[in-house]
Enzyme design. Structure first.
Site, PDB file in Angstrom:
ATOM      1  N   ARG A 119       0.831  -1.152   0.020  1.00  0.00           N
ATOM      2  CA  ARG A 119      -0.047  -0.045  -0.019  1.00  0.00           C
ATOM      3  C   ARG A 119       0.896   1.359   0.072  1.00  0.00           C
ATOM      4  O   ARG A 119       0.474   2.450   0.778  1.00  0.00           O
ATOM      5  CB  ARG A 119      -1.163  -0.042   1.154  1.00  0.00           C
ATOM      6  CG  ARG A 119      -1.735  -1.258   1.420  1.00  0.00           C
ATOM      7  CD  ARG A 119      -2.707  -1.641   0.289  1.00  0.00           C
ATOM      8  NE  ARG A 119      -3.230  -2.945   0.680  1.00  0.00           N
ATOM      9  CZ  ARG A 119      -4.014  -3.694  -0.307  1.00  0.00           C
ATOM     10  NH1 ARG A 119      -3.913  -3.153  -1.554  1.00  0.00           N
ATOM     11  NH2 ARG A 119      -4.393  -4.729   0.087  1.00  0.00           N
ATOM     12  N   ASN A 163       2.766  -7.188   8.062  1.00  0.00           N
ATOM     13  CA  ASN A 163       2.786  -8.673   7.550  1.00  0.00           C
ATOM     14  C   ASN A 163       4.221  -8.994   7.329  1.00  0.00           C
ATOM     15  O   ASN A 163       5.072  -8.911   6.571  1.00  0.00           O
ATOM     16  CB  ASN A 163       2.236  -8.454   6.124  1.00  0.00           C
ATOM     17  CG  ASN A 163       0.698  -8.275   6.142  1.00  0.00           C
ATOM     18  OD1 ASN A 163      -0.029  -8.549   7.181  1.00  0.00           O
ATOM     19  ND2 ASN A 163       0.348  -7.769   4.950  1.00  0.00           N
ATOM     20  N   GLU A 196      -5.856 -11.782   8.715  1.00  0.00           N
ATOM     21  CA  GLU A 196      -5.522 -11.772   7.261  1.00  0.00           C
ATOM     22  C   GLU A 196      -4.348 -12.546   6.968  1.00  0.00           C
ATOM     23  O   GLU A 196      -3.616 -12.476   6.043  1.00  0.00           O
ATOM     24  CB  GLU A 196      -5.147 -10.475   6.462  1.00  0.00           C
ATOM     25  CG  GLU A 196      -6.261  -9.406   6.842  1.00  0.00           C
ATOM     26  CD  GLU A 196      -5.996  -7.941   6.104  1.00  0.00           C
ATOM     27  OE1 GLU A 196      -4.894  -7.660   6.200  1.00  0.00           O
ATOM     28  OE2 GLU A 196      -7.055  -7.297   5.905  1.00  0.00           O
ATOM     29  N   ARG A 235     -17.846  -8.307  10.393  1.00  0.00           N
ATOM     30  CA  ARG A 235     -16.752  -7.880  10.695  1.00  0.00           C
ATOM     31  C   ARG A 235     -16.408  -6.725  11.503  1.00  0.00           C
ATOM     32  O   ARG A 235     -15.421  -6.851  12.250  1.00  0.00           O
ATOM     33  CB  ARG A 235     -15.923  -7.748   9.137  1.00  0.00           C
ATOM     34  CG  ARG A 235     -14.479  -7.122   9.293  1.00  0.00           C
ATOM     35  CD  ARG A 235     -13.916  -7.060   8.090  1.00  0.00           C
ATOM     36  NE  ARG A 235     -12.614  -6.038   8.122  1.00  0.00           N
ATOM     37  CZ  ARG A 235     -11.994  -6.044   7.006  1.00  0.00           C
ATOM     38  NH1 ARG A 235     -12.286  -6.438   5.900  1.00  0.00           N
ATOM     39  NH2 ARG A 235     -10.941  -5.013   7.214  1.00  0.00           N
ATOM     40  N   LYS A 290      -7.178   0.689  14.932  1.00  0.00           N
ATOM     41  CA  LYS A 290      -7.407   1.410  13.749  1.00  0.00           C
ATOM     42  C   LYS A 290      -8.721   2.295  14.105  1.00  0.00           C
ATOM     43  O   LYS A 290      -9.328   1.933  14.832  1.00  0.00           O
ATOM     44  CB  LYS A 290      -7.792   0.803  12.507  1.00  0.00           C
ATOM     45  CG  LYS A 290      -6.701  -0.120  11.945  1.00  0.00           C
ATOM     46  CD  LYS A 290      -7.088  -0.676  10.661  1.00  0.00           C
ATOM     47  CE  LYS A 290      -5.872  -1.495   9.908  1.00  0.00           C
ATOM     48  NZ  LYS A 290      -5.875  -1.769   8.471  1.00  0.00           N
ATOM     49  N   ASP A 325     -11.844  -0.705   7.957  1.00  0.00           N
ATOM     50  CA  ASP A 325     -10.410  -0.359   7.418  1.00  0.00           C
ATOM     51  C   ASP A 325     -10.180   0.948   6.636  1.00  0.00           C
ATOM     52  O   ASP A 325      -9.836   0.592   5.455  1.00  0.00           O
ATOM     53  CB  ASP A 325     -10.177  -1.874   6.425  1.00  0.00           C
ATOM     54  CG  ASP A 325      -8.649  -2.013   6.224  1.00  0.00           C
ATOM     55  OD1 ASP A 325      -7.617  -1.338   6.921  1.00  0.00           O
ATOM     56  OD2 ASP A 325      -8.299  -2.694   5.424  1.00  0.00           O
ATOM     57  N   GLU A 334      -4.567   4.026  15.600  1.00  0.00           N
ATOM     58  CA  GLU A 334      -3.883   3.934  14.260  1.00  0.00           C
ATOM     59  C   GLU A 334      -4.561   4.447  13.191  1.00  0.00           C
ATOM     60  O   GLU A 334      -5.671   4.298  12.649  1.00  0.00           O
ATOM     61  CB  GLU A 334      -3.597   2.448  13.732  1.00  0.00           C
ATOM     62  CG  GLU A 334      -2.849   1.995  12.661  1.00  0.00           C
ATOM     63  CD  GLU A 334      -2.861   0.791  12.148  1.00  0.00           C
ATOM     64  OE1 GLU A 334      -2.432  -0.274  13.100  1.00  0.00           O
ATOM     65  OE2 GLU A 334      -2.890   0.288  11.107  1.00  0.00           O
ATOM     66  N   GLU A 393      -4.723   4.565   0.882  1.00  0.00           N
ATOM     67  CA  GLU A 393      -5.013   3.332   0.167  1.00  0.00           C
ATOM     68  C   GLU A 393      -6.412   3.194  -0.069  1.00  0.00           C
ATOM     69  O   GLU A 393      -6.535   2.831  -1.576  1.00  0.00           O
ATOM     70  CB  GLU A 393      -4.967   2.103   1.357  1.00  0.00           C
ATOM     71  CG  GLU A 393      -5.313   0.709   1.143  1.00  0.00           C
ATOM     72  CD  GLU A 393      -5.308  -0.296   2.012  1.00  0.00           C
ATOM     73  OE1 GLU A 393      -4.761   0.021   3.268  1.00  0.00           O
ATOM     74  OE2 GLU A 393      -5.857  -1.368   1.860  1.00  0.00           O
ATOM     75  N   GLU A 409     -15.390  11.722  -0.620  1.00  0.00           N
ATOM     76  CA  GLU A 409     -16.655  10.902   0.020  1.00  0.00           C
ATOM     77  C   GLU A 409     -17.690  11.155  -0.784  1.00  0.00           C
ATOM     78  O   GLU A 409     -18.492  10.073  -1.172  1.00  0.00           O
ATOM     79  CB  GLU A 409     -16.932  11.500   1.231  1.00  0.00           C
ATOM     80  CG  GLU A 409     -18.268  10.875   2.023  1.00  0.00           C
ATOM     81  CD  GLU A 409     -18.332  11.294   3.389  1.00  0.00           C
ATOM     82  OE1 GLU A 409     -18.138  12.346   3.812  1.00  0.00           O
ATOM     83  OE2 GLU A 409     -18.772  10.614   4.232  1.00  0.00           O
TER      84      GLU A 409
HETATM   85  C1  GCV Z   1      -0.457  -4.491   5.933  1.00  0.00           C
HETATM   86  C2  GCV Z   1      -5.648  -3.607   4.870  1.00  0.00           C
HETATM   87  C3  GCV Z   1      -4.577  -3.704   3.918  1.00  0.00           C
HETATM   88  C4  GCV Z   1      -3.280  -4.578   4.070  1.00  0.00           C
HETATM   89  C5  GCV Z   1      -2.783  -4.319   5.458  1.00  0.00           C
HETATM   90  C6  GCV Z   1      -3.923  -4.519   6.488  1.00  0.00           C
HETATM   91  C7  GCV Z   1      -3.263  -4.003   7.930  1.00  0.00           C
HETATM   92  O1  GCV Z   1      -6.270  -4.935   4.935  1.00  0.00           O
HETATM   93  O2  GCV Z   1      -5.347  -3.716   2.636  1.00  0.00           O
HETATM   94  O3  GCV Z   1      -2.696  -4.333   3.046  1.00  0.00           O
HETATM   95  O4  GCV Z   1      -1.569  -5.059   5.688  1.00  0.00           O
HETATM   96  O5  GCV Z   1      -4.942  -3.681   6.260  1.00  0.00           O
HETATM   97  O6  GCV Z   1      -3.722  -3.200   8.477  1.00  0.00           O
HETATM   98  O7  GCV Z   1      -2.675  -4.906   8.423  1.00  0.00           O
END
Ligand code: GCV
Length: 846
Positions: free
Chosen positions: A184, A226, A307, A357, A381, A386, A408, A414, A532
């Site tokens: 991203r 990740n 994920e 979710r 978050k 997301d 966060e 993104e 938006e």
């Molecule tokens: C780094 C979303 C994003 C993912 C990201 C994830 C996260 O799903 O698309 O790319 O992974 O958030 O915040 O862990």
């Protein structure tokens, strides 16, 4: 005399041009341009010629160097460095303790950790400009604050006062991979990694740390959440220590994202069970090894059980078990664990009306409140899904009163146009930070929770996912750095207004010219609502392609899959029923007063209505308009307003440097075109699914358009587009197995000047060329090499080329000629011919 005046005019214009041309965005808000209007002689006289730094630290040395650099650049004065307080005016840098002896009469105000005070002290007729820090970082932050004030034309005396950060955690996360890509990231490769290891040259890493420090950021996690377990191999730890070395002079502590399965993946153990003593011992040794290489290491960020990432659930353990095991290893060294609450099942059952979710973080983490160690911070978050264009505040913030919390936020865009669209995010973040979650039925805005005030927590704060890259200007769009700047300003003081942030950033990054400042500020402040409107209003989330690159429109992609970003649109209605009574129960996770507010259709804010409720398309909002008509109208309004951004920017022609002016103009024009793609796709999709037409009959009835299917074609053949709504009649026209194809229209426009737009598709791979011919004569030629994120005709790749002011007469013949390249078959959709002057776009007042 005439010759001299000519010479001085020439010099002036050379200086002016140099001023306007020599900008590439690399210095961001630290340009240190000469303040304009130019500082008066009095200001010059007022600046002390000597600087004394009483603090021996590396960080304070950076502060001193920075002041010398800034003063030289902005005021043309070279400061003399002394080690003792001289018998003349002087800048003096030091901590509260260090100033006590030389200035016994100075009583520093009480400062929080990393805070600073600025004051002018006069003794024996000499002025001392004191930059006093609670600690070395405070000295550095005070110095940057001073330089920013000078750049904005303020005097030192007017800056006098004290300031301390709201919270101890003010970090950025980078999602960089060891191969140099950034998850991203939209601004080039990693500034830290390349080809499996740390880059040889880390100049940009040091420059990044300087930028971060200049706005009070004190930590940076350099790798993707990740996480690759190989990062913890001994040779990588040694390599990463070089990045920490580049950060250290700026007081930015390095941290790493870690994979929880590392003991098994690289440690030779047969388990990564956090309850296993061998595993805990492995982490202890690993942490000791890290601190031996990086003594000021900040700690770990953890994404687990999310994920597809491995996690403690594999062994029936909880996030608290995993976090506390890591925390125990870090505690002796003063390190912390930021454990992410972004844990959810991405294989949800769409057919289950109770599945949601949005519930996941609270369901998993709330029961663990009170179980996390003191050096663990749960990183949450802002919203429960997301980083969508709008979400409610995550209910988890109110659900962890006995736990340290950090919010966060996502600086990298993104879901927000990926730095091809202008979206100023501080305006959005403020709605979260100011939202009162009413914990215990009292005023508890989110900002007070993460600052630790509400629940009396010692640790907490702000994490921004930055994802800067090697692009010269860090974030690709010349206006996108306003988001990194704004994140930091809010992390320091969440009460700062969006307008202050936008104005300060514009002044520092472009110019003090009031026209420039007010225009850019206006554009920034209106940009999020505009985005938006043409993406996902009314709480629909962004409506982007969620199984693809999260970029263009693809509303259907929300539905019928395990990802749970559902909007549950059907023939009769739209929205997720998240009420306790009839829905998923998500609303019940909030404190009771918020439950009431979201539950009632009367009090639920319109902009979150469809996030909370499923309603018929004919449901009338407080405006009196139906849901469906509101969706249509807002998309038209948003696309018009995006065109308005172009017009506003054009008023700055010649007032700012040529390169950034042009780069921004190109992006804004692209955005205006893509806003039309969004508008058309989303409106078509809703018109089809609801079966209710637009009251104004606009959808797919554009008198100015001539679609490829209506043109006379030579070689162009139709292909189906997925999703269908991102092209006229669900078709793109492609040129396959030929060197060139044409599509021709016989026009019958009355004589006049027109803007001609060609809507085509630009894939990531391949650079087709197009020509536009009027009466068989070429009037434009361009190459489709914008690197849009896709390899098929769809809402990610649909874009337009516009030629302005073309004189047309009845009987003219217009031809598009496409030359395919590589796997890109010069795909086209339609042309649009709009008489000039175009209807003025509505100017939105933020
Ligand atoms: C780094 C979303 C994003 C993912 C990201 C994830 C996260 O799903 O698309 O790319 O992974 O958030 O915040 O862990």
């Amino acid at each position: 005399m005439r010759a001299r005046r000519f010479r001085s005019l020439l010099t002036l214009s050379i200086v002016f041009c140099a001023m306007l041309h020599a900008e590439d965005g690399s210095q961001a808000w630290l340009r240190y341009a000469q303040p304009s209007p130019n500082p008066t002689a009095a200001v010059h006289r007022e600046i002390p010629a000597v600087i004394v730094n009483l603090d021996p630290s590396l960080v304070a040395a950076s502060a001193e160097t920075e002041i010398r650099r800034g003063v030289r650049s902005m005021l043309g004065r070279t400061l003399r460095v002394e080690t003792k307080i001289p018998s003349e005016d002087a800048w003096v840098l030091g901590t509260t303790d260090e100033l006590r002896e030389p200035f016994p009469n100075y009583h520093a105000p009480s400062l929080g950790p990393e805070g600073f005070a600025l004051t002018v002290l006069t003794e024996h007729g000499h002025h001392r400009w004191l930059i006093v820090g609670a600690d070395p970082r405070g000295i550095l932050y005070g110095s940057f604050h001073t330089l920013s004030g000078i750049a904005r034309g303020e005097s030192f005396a007017s800056m006098a006062g004290a300031d301390s950060p709201a919270a101890p955690i003010r970090w950025v996360n980078q999602w960089d991979n060891l191969d140099g890509t950034i998850e991203r990231g939209y601004a080039g490769p990693s500034i830290f990694f390349d080809n499996g290891s740390v880059r040889t040259h880390l100049t940009r890493a040091g420059e990044f740390a300087r930028l971060l420090a200049s706005v009070g950021i004190n930590g940076c996690t350099i790798n993707n959440v990740n996480a690759d377990p190989h990062l913890l191999q001994p040779e990588m730890i040694r390599a990463v220590a070089r990045v920490a070395d580049a950060f250290r002079p700026w007081g930015v502590r390095l941290s790493l994202s870690v994979a929880i399965n590392s003991p098994q993946a690289i440690g030779g153990l047969d388990t990564f069970d956090p309850g296993d003593a061998k595993v805990a011992a492995w982490w202890r040794d690993k942490v000791d090894e890290i601190y031996a290489a990086i003594p000021d290491f900040a700690g770990f960020v953890v994404k687990a059980d999310s994920e597809g990432e491995p996690g403690p659930s594999r062994y029936g353990r909880t996030p608290a078990d995993a976090a506390n095991m890591l925390a125990a290893a870090l505690r002796p060294h003063g390190g912390v664990v930021l454990y992410r609450a972004f844990v959810y099942n991405h294989h949800l059952d769409w057919s289950d009306p109770k599945a949601d979710r949005a519930r996941a973080s609270y369901d998993i983490f709330h029961p663990l409140d009170g179980q996390f160690a003191g050096n663990v911070i749960v990183q949450i978050k802002n919203g429960p899904i997301d980083f969508q264009v709008r979400e409610p505040v995550s209910p988890l913030f109110a659900g962890l009163p006995k736990t340290n919390e950090a919010v966060e936020l996502q600086v990298t865009q993104e879901y927000m146009g990926q730095q091809r669209h202008l979206v100023f995010l501080p305006t959005q973040w403020k709605t979260y930070l100011d939202f009162d979650v009413r914990a215990d039925n009292r005023s508890t805005p989110l900002k007070d929770i993460v600052d630790g005030k509400t629940f009396h927590r010692p640790l907490g704060g702000y994490v921004g996912v930055a994802n800067v890259g090697l692009d010269t200007n860090w974030l690709a769009h010349p206006l996108a750095m306003a988001n990194l700047y704004g994140f930091a300003r809010l992390a320091w003081n969440p009460n700062t207004s969006s307008e202050t942030i936008a104005r300060d950033w514009s002044r520092l990054s472009f110019s003090n010219n009031e026209k420039v400042v007010s225009t850019i500020t206006h554009m920034l402040l209106s940009s999020w609502p505009i985005y938006e409107d043409y993406t996902g209003p009314l709480g629909l989330q962004t409506l982007t392609n969620i199984t693809g690159p999260h970029y263009g429109p693809a509303p259907q992609s929300q539905e019928n899959n395990g990802w749970g970003q559902w909007i549950r649109a059907d023939r009769n209605g739209v929205g997720m029923d998240r009420t306790v009574e009839t829905g998923t129960g998500f609303i019940g996770q909030y404190p009771s007063q918020v439950v009431q507010m979201f539950t009632s259709l009367k009090t639920c804010p319109d902009n979150l209505l469809l996030f909370m409720h499923h309603v018929p398309y004919t449901y009338r909002l407080r405006t009196g308009k139906t849901i469906i008509q509101t969706i249509y109208d807002l998309h038209y309004q948003g696309a018009d307003d995006a065109a308005g951004l172009v017009q506003q920017w054009q008023t700055l022609h010649r007032l700012i440097d040529y390169d950034r002016y042009n780069q921004t103009l190109t992006l804004l024009e692209y955005q205006a075109g893509h806003a039309i793609v969004w508008r058309d796709a989303v409106n078509r999709w809703f018109a089809k699914i609801s079966g209710i037409p637009d009251d104004n009959g606009r959808i797919d009835h554009d008198p100015n358009r001539i679609t490829a299917s209506q043109m006379q074609r030579d070689g162009y053949t139709p292909v189906d587009v997925t999703p269908w709504e991102s092209a006229t009649d669900g078709k793109a026209w492609v040129c396959k197995d030929r060197a060139a194809c044409t599509a021709t229209a016989h026009l019958d426009r009355s004589a006049g000047a027109y803007d001609i737009a060609v809507q085509y598709f630009d894939f990531r791979q391949g650079a087709s060329t197009f020509q536009l011919l009027l009466n068989h004569k070429q009037i434009a030629r361009w190459t489709a090499n914008n690197m849009l994120p896709g390899q098929a005709p769809n809402g990610d790749t649909s874009t337009r080329y516009t030629l302005h002011g073309v004189p047309l007469r009845p009987g003219d013949v217009l031809t598009i000629e496409g030359h395919p390249d590589d796997t890109e078959p010069a795909p086209i959709d339609y042309i649009e011919i709009v008489p000039q002057p175009a209807a003025p776009a509505t100017k939105r007042h933020p």
